[in-house]
Design an enzyme around this catalytic site. Sequence first.
Site, mmCIF file in Angstrom:
data_model
loop_
_atom_site.group_PDB
_atom_site.id
_atom_site.type_symbol
_atom_site.label_atom_id
_atom_site.label_comp_id
_atom_site.label_asym_id
_atom_site.label_seq_id
_atom_site.Cartn_x
_atom_site.Cartn_y
_atom_site.Cartn_z
ATOM 1 N N CYS A 7 0.703 -1.174 -0.091
ATOM 2 C CA CYS A 7 -0.055 0.045 0.017
ATOM 3 C C CYS A 7 0.954 1.221 0.007
ATOM 4 O O CYS A 7 0.357 2.313 -0.488
ATOM 5 C CB CYS A 7 -1.001 -0.112 1.340
ATOM 6 S SG CYS A 7 -2.317 -1.249 1.037
ATOM 7 N N CYS A 11 -4.184 8.733 3.576
ATOM 8 C CA CYS A 11 -3.423 7.656 3.267
ATOM 9 C C CYS A 11 -2.284 7.411 4.221
ATOM 10 O O CYS A 11 -1.687 6.434 4.610
ATOM 11 C CB CYS A 11 -2.957 7.463 1.742
ATOM 12 S SG CYS A 11 -1.899 8.912 1.612
#
Lengths: 204, 387
Positions: free
Chosen positions: A46, A115
Amino acid sequence: MENRSFMAQWVYTDTVKDHFMNPRNIWDEKEDFKADGVGEVGSLACGDQMRVGIRVEDGRIADLRWLTYGCASAIASTSMMSEMAKGMTLEEAYHLTPQMITEALGGLPEHKFHCSVLGDKALRAAIDDYLERNHLDNPYRKGTARIICECKGVSDVQIEELVKSGKALTFDELSAQTGCSTACGKCRGRIIEALEEYRHIYGK
Amino acid sequence: MYRTVYMDNNATTPMADEVKAVMEDNLSLYGNASSMHALGRNAYSGIDWARRMCADLIACQEDEIYFTSGASESNNTVFNIARDLIDGGSGRNRIVTTTIEHPSIIELVKYLRGKGYRIDEAPVDASGMVKLDDMKALMGPDVLLVSVMTGNNETGTIQPVKEISAMAHECGALMHSDATQAIGKIPVSVADLDLDYLSMSAHKFYGPKGVGALYARKGAPMLAFVHGGHQEKGYRAGTYNNLGIIGMGEAARLAARDLAKERDHLWSLRERLRRGIVDNIPDVVVNGCQEHCLPGTLNVSFPCAEGESILLYLDMEGIEVSTGSACATGSLEPSYVLLAGGLDVELAHGSIRFSLGRYNTEADVDYVIEKLAPIIARVRALSTRKV
């Protein structure tokens, strides 16, 4: 004639820059840091991963170390979190939010906020681990829950647990297991948003 | 001492001094190049000269060069020509391209697919090179246009355009190549590559920004996509960007004149940098094809280190590079070009592209190697994963 050259500020705020250049409370391999609880969130796939180790004394975070694989704002926000959390009671630490960390950093761009600010989640995971190791109940968890689907009373904590355990990784799976978004359907967008955020955090 | 080492020449290049000089000489050349009077004729003569320089650079005729705002416009124009031909019932209704094109093609492909157009993308191998077998399998009598870039902006891998061009023409399709990154670095001849269309952009070879060109072979279909004027034979309306076009002409002249020297210079610096990185930093992965490679491009992945952090720590030392990390793409996905070659997602997040240019020196390369090694060590020390 006056010089009218353009000069930009740095990408992020000066506080972010300071924490990026001089990160605090790094978990140095050479240091023998005895953690009472360790939490890890995110994944390398990720692009962001954080590990937090805490030492607990008298119900407070006595000391804390961390490691981060991630961008500048991920490094800076974890560093900031580490300074904020030290000395906090477990309850206070459990309720540390990305908003509080971001504010202390003087702000982050919107797309970075979602994020890269994972430090609070790693910290919570470390507290969970500490409580589990000591066979203690977790009295804080409920207090952090936020209802997302009002019709069926489904909270973000429920979604988080299903995603974390891998039991539900799609909207349909979530909906089938919790009933979320099966009545008025208004929450669909927010459910998907939460789902994506937790998938990112837990690398699912 | 603060020092700037610019190694992001695939993003854009500084203007050459010679380009700045010719533009300064013509700052007051304000005439509309379409006007009949002396001021207009003066401006047009500059454009005429620039057209000749651009034609010489890619070995075509002057009347095959159409000035545009840059390669993105040129690429869009070619696909729009294809779209118009498909709409007009040309009998051919498929476009074939690749998974590693510039976003001005990748995004256009998504848009056109949404509108129902049939577009196939040929995959690339681990070195980032289009697989000829797969490309061959995608050819057919229904293909109208084949579009394959000359050299990739991220990996530097040079594509087998000549071979693909032969395949395209064998089945009667038109052939386009986006040569934006290749121009000025390797020889690009439309005659040799047998192209029907080619895109280029001045700012990638030391010219000004906001100006580029589309080459269209004489006889290849052309259609007007900016209506409203007779400029560029009525195909691309809009008052001529005199200064930009003249700057591009000078940049093209220099690129053609110095090509061999430039290529050797870039390749020797690139190899010095590659060796320096491989010898001084443990566990690195060099991406792309090391044999058929744009001479100034070096793409390296640093396992367990994230690209944006590396980029910004380098930036603090005055070193300017780019990364394939998600943070740079503005999404959660890292570089689609690196992923298309099968690179691990993690390695794509940790990739750094060094793109060397005309004004880089050996001292620049040595400075980068000196600063990079401790930065990678530092980012890895902070990382949750260890190599």
